[in-house]
Each structure stands twice: as C-alpha cells, then as structure tokens.
Design an enzyme around this catalytic site. Structure first.
Site, PDB file in Angstrom:
ATOM      1  N   LYS A 265     -15.524   0.404  29.455  1.00 35.25           N
ATOM      2  CA  LYS A 265     -15.174   1.419  28.458  1.00 35.25           C
ATOM      3  C   LYS A 265     -14.731   0.742  27.145  1.00 35.25           C
ATOM      4  O   LYS A 265     -14.841  -0.469  27.010  1.00 35.25           O
ATOM      5  CB  LYS A 265     -14.098   2.347  29.025  1.00 35.25           C
ATOM      6  CG  LYS A 265     -14.463   2.956  30.400  1.00 35.25           C
ATOM      7  CD  LYS A 265     -15.536   4.028  30.312  1.00 35.25           C
ATOM      8  CE  LYS A 265     -16.164   4.422  31.639  1.00 35.25           C
ATOM      9  NZ  LYS A 265     -15.292   4.986  32.657  1.00 35.25           N
TER      10      LYS A 265
HETATM   11  C1  LIG Z   1     -15.194   5.634  34.089  1.00 34.20           C
HETATM   12  C2  LIG Z   1     -15.151   7.114  34.280  1.00 34.20           C
HETATM   13  C3  LIG Z   1     -14.158   7.764  35.040  1.00 34.20           C
HETATM   14  C4  LIG Z   1     -13.204   7.038  35.922  1.00 34.20           C
HETATM   15  O1  LIG Z   1     -12.472   6.051  35.334  1.00 34.20           O
HETATM   16  P1  LIG Z   1     -11.881   4.851  36.215  1.00 34.20           P
HETATM   17  O2  LIG Z   1     -10.924   4.217  35.255  1.00 34.20           O
HETATM   18  O3  LIG Z   1     -13.021   3.961  36.593  1.00 34.20           O
HETATM   19  O4  LIG Z   1     -11.197   5.443  37.406  1.00 34.20           O
HETATM   20  C5  LIG Z   1     -14.133   9.144  35.055  1.00 34.20           C
HETATM   21  N1  LIG Z   1     -15.045   9.869  34.392  1.00 34.20           N
HETATM   22  C6  LIG Z   1     -16.035   9.285  33.680  1.00 34.20           C
HETATM   23  C7  LIG Z   1     -17.004  10.153  32.953  1.00 34.20           C
HETATM   24  C8  LIG Z   1     -16.130   7.896  33.628  1.00 34.20           C
HETATM   25  O5  LIG Z   1     -17.133   7.329  32.946  1.00 34.20           O
END
Ligand SMILES: *Cc1c(COP(=O)(O)O)cnc(C)c1O
Length: 384
Positions: free
Chosen positions: A186
């Site tokens: 991210k």
């Molecule tokens: C990455 C992601 C999550 C979850 O995040 P984590 O930090 O990996 O638990 C939830 N929703 C979306 C759309 C994501 O891309």
C-alpha cells in the site's frame, strides 16, 4: 527471463535510511507497544486525511473489523460490499455474524456500481462499504445521498486510497468511518498495520475499546473505581494494537506520502500515454472528473478475455515482470461458495476479473524499469 535483468514486482514498499533510523531509535526507547508514537502517528495521519480522530490497529483487516463493530453490526445484519475487493472487506462482516451482500461494479473503473448498491438495500442492511478500487474514489457523493435516504452509515474501505481526493476533499474526511491499510504493497508501510479515521467521538471511543480487549481505564466511563490497578471490560474486544515500532515507521513514511503519490501519478500518466496505442486490445483504467486517484494499482484489461489474459500474464512473468490480478470476485472463493454464493451473482465483476492485469505501480519504480514494462506490455499484446 534472460541474463541479469531483475524482477519487477507489481508493488513494493519504499524504505529509506531515515525510516530505519526511526525504528532503531524506537527500539532503544521505553515503549515497544502503545507508547507516544501511536498518538503522534494517529494525529498526523488523521490531520493528513482531514479527520478528527485516528485509531491505529494491527492491520487493515482489524480496521474493518473494528469499524463494523463500532457501527453496531451484528448477527443477522447485512453489509453491502463490492464483489471486486480483497476478501477482508467481506470477511469482517462474517466475523460479527453479519452477512456480506455483494454489489456489482462499473466495468471501466472496477468501483462499485451505485445502482447495484441501491437494488440490494433491505431492512436488514446496516452499512454500505465502498472500496476505492486501485485508488480511484468510488462515487461517494451518490453513495452518501443514498445512505442518508435510508439512514445507513457509509464505511469506506480506503486501503487503496490514502491520498486520494474527491473535489479536493481528502478520502478520510467524507464518511462516518474510513479504514486504511499499511501493508507493504500500500502507499505507506508499517509491516502490518491499519487505521480507522472518524470525526465522531462516540465511534472513536468504541474503536479504542475494541482495539484492546474491550477494556477501559477511563474513569469517566467506568461503573466503579476500586484502586490504581482497576480497569473494566465493557465489550468483547480483541488485541488489535499496533506497536510503537510500527507507529514510528508509519510516522516516518507519512512524511514522504506526497512524494510517493506524485511519483505514482507520474507513472500512471506515462502508462496512459505510452499504452494508448493498444486501444483495441488493451483497455486502460477509467478515470472520473473531480476524483483524484491515489494510484495504488494500475489495472489494464485484456479485452479479449480469459484465455488471452492468461497468455499475456505468463508472457510478462517470463520476462521478469511480476504482474498480478485484482480481484477474483470474493464470492467465487471456495469458502464463500460453501456459504451458498455462486457464479453469476455479479457479471461485471466476473468479466473484470477475467480481463484484469495489474502492472507494476510503486513509488520506487524507476523510469528505465517502467520503460521495460511498457515495451513488454506492447510486445505481449501483439504476441499473445
Ligand atoms: C489490503 C487490503 C485490506 C486489508 O489490509 P491488511 O492490512 O492486509 O489487513 C482490506 N481491503 C482492501 C481493499 C485491501 O486492499
């Protein structure tokens, strides 16, 4: 792949010496978990996205779970989520005994289709959860109007959209609650980590409670006070705390967010320019006026569909370009099929999945690496 060319992933973190120094300093300090860095990171991030409160948690998934809890979602309730998302958006409803209801998407952006959401609202609906797919804000104005009409909260899953904006207003300032992820793919990385941001003090208190076992030490909210050791548990919470080690990394990364976003926009613009020549075979990501994408992903579509898409992905991967696919509609996973969901539920999401390819998109992607990707994509589109 030939010779000394390196792998190019679809996403990766950008960590520099300043980040490393911040973490090293935290390790020498008094707190490893829930110390002053948590407060600082929460305040800085909330300020950045135009929200009053931030509650840092151990992942984006924990953020979704906490937000659904704070919204009062429980057994028998329905939560409307897009089919085109990571499983966690739907799973967090199941954690609370609620039912995810999958809405179909717009064919060009991969974002939830507002008319589809409208058609799924029932008396059991308790929340609408748009996901800003790939970083492009969903049609949040239309979703909010509809939610207000039905008295429903909007919870934005903005795991893709830190730094995105709608008519100049940052994602994070637009709905009752917004959740973020700091997973290394991210915009900013804390290893694992997430946050819920909100303007509502009551929701904020519930989120804080849920993050740490449902336990409070706040005298203002306790039924009794038996001494210095005393605390009370008021809800069935979890240990979803973020560590101070992660929070200092988040704080350090956040300082670079604008630079990261600028680079992502530059990369997207170059893909748009240099891949436009493939317009018959390859569709480029849809944009929307007034909505500024944070460009978590750059998703192209192989218009000819499934078989051609697979050959195209294999072609690129053989050349060291580790493209990925986002997303298989959540309800097609075996776990969800066992719950009774099945193919045909969201045809546009199924078609999108059969065509989608996520090209490398991250702040550290160099110009020469992107040139290599573009060349391979153009060759691959002809060869496959
Ligand atoms: C990455 C992601 C999550 C979850 O995040 P984590 O930090 O990996 O638990 C939830 N929703 C979306 C759309 C994501 O891309």
């Amino acid at each position: 792949m030939t010779g000394q060319e390196e792998w190019i992933p679809y996403a990766r973190q950008s960590i520099d010496e300043e980040d490393i120094a911040a973490v090293a300093e935290a390790l020498r300090g008094d707190y490893l978990t829930t110390g002053p860095a948590i407060d600082r990171f929460e305040a800085a991030l909330a300020r950045r996205v135009g929200a009053r409160f931030g509650v840092a948690v151990s992942s984006g998934t924990a953020a979704l779970h906490a937000a659904y809890f704070a919204a009062g979602i429980g057994p028998g309730d329905e939560v409307i989520v897009p089919a085109n998302t990571f499983a966690a958006t739907a799973n967090a409803a199941l954690y609370l005994g609620a039912k995810p209801v999958f809405a179909d998407i717009e064919p060009d952006t991969g974002n939830v289709d507002v008319a589809a959401v409208a058609s799924l609202i029932t008396e059991r609906t308790r929340a609408i959860v748009p996901v800003h797919f790939a970083g492009l804000p969903a049609d949040i104005a239309a979703i909010r109007d509809m939610a207000e009409r039905y008295g429903l909260p909007v919870i934005e899953d903005a795991a893709h959209a830190l730094g995105a904006a709608v008519e100049g207003r940052p994602v994070g300032s637009l709905s009752a609650m917004t959740t973020l992820s700091f997973h290394p793919v991210k915009h900013i990385a804390t290893g694992e980590g997430g946050m819920v941001v909100t303007d509502d003090e009551e929701l904020y208190r519930k989120l804080v409670l849920f993050r740490s076992h449902g336990i409070t030490r706040d005298r203002a909210f306790m039924e009794a006070d038996e001494g210095a050791w005393y605390y009370e548990m008021h809800a069935l919470g979890y240990n979803y705390r973020m560590t101070d080690i992660q929070a200092v990394l988040g704080e350090s990364q956040l300082k670079k967010l604008d630079r990261f976003l600028d680079r992502r926009r530059e990369i997207a613009d170059r893909y748009d320019r240099e891949l436009a020549c493939l317009n018959e075979a390859i569709a480029l990501p849809g944009r929307r006026r007034g909505r500024e994408s944070a460009w978590h992903l750059y998703v192209i579509r192989v218009v000819a569909g499934e078989a051609r898409r697979k050959a195209f992905v294999d072609y690129l991967r053989e050349r060291g370009i580790l493209v990925n696919v986002h997303y298989r509609p959540v309800y097609l996973h075996p776990y969800y099929r066992n719950l009774g969901y099945g193919p045909g539920l969201c045809p546009a999401a199924e078609r999108f999945y059969s065509q989608a390819v996520s090209l490398p998109m991250y702040a550290g992607l160099t110009e020469s690496q992107q040139a290599r990707v573009i060349e391979a994509v153009i060759e691959g589109a002809k060869a496959t």
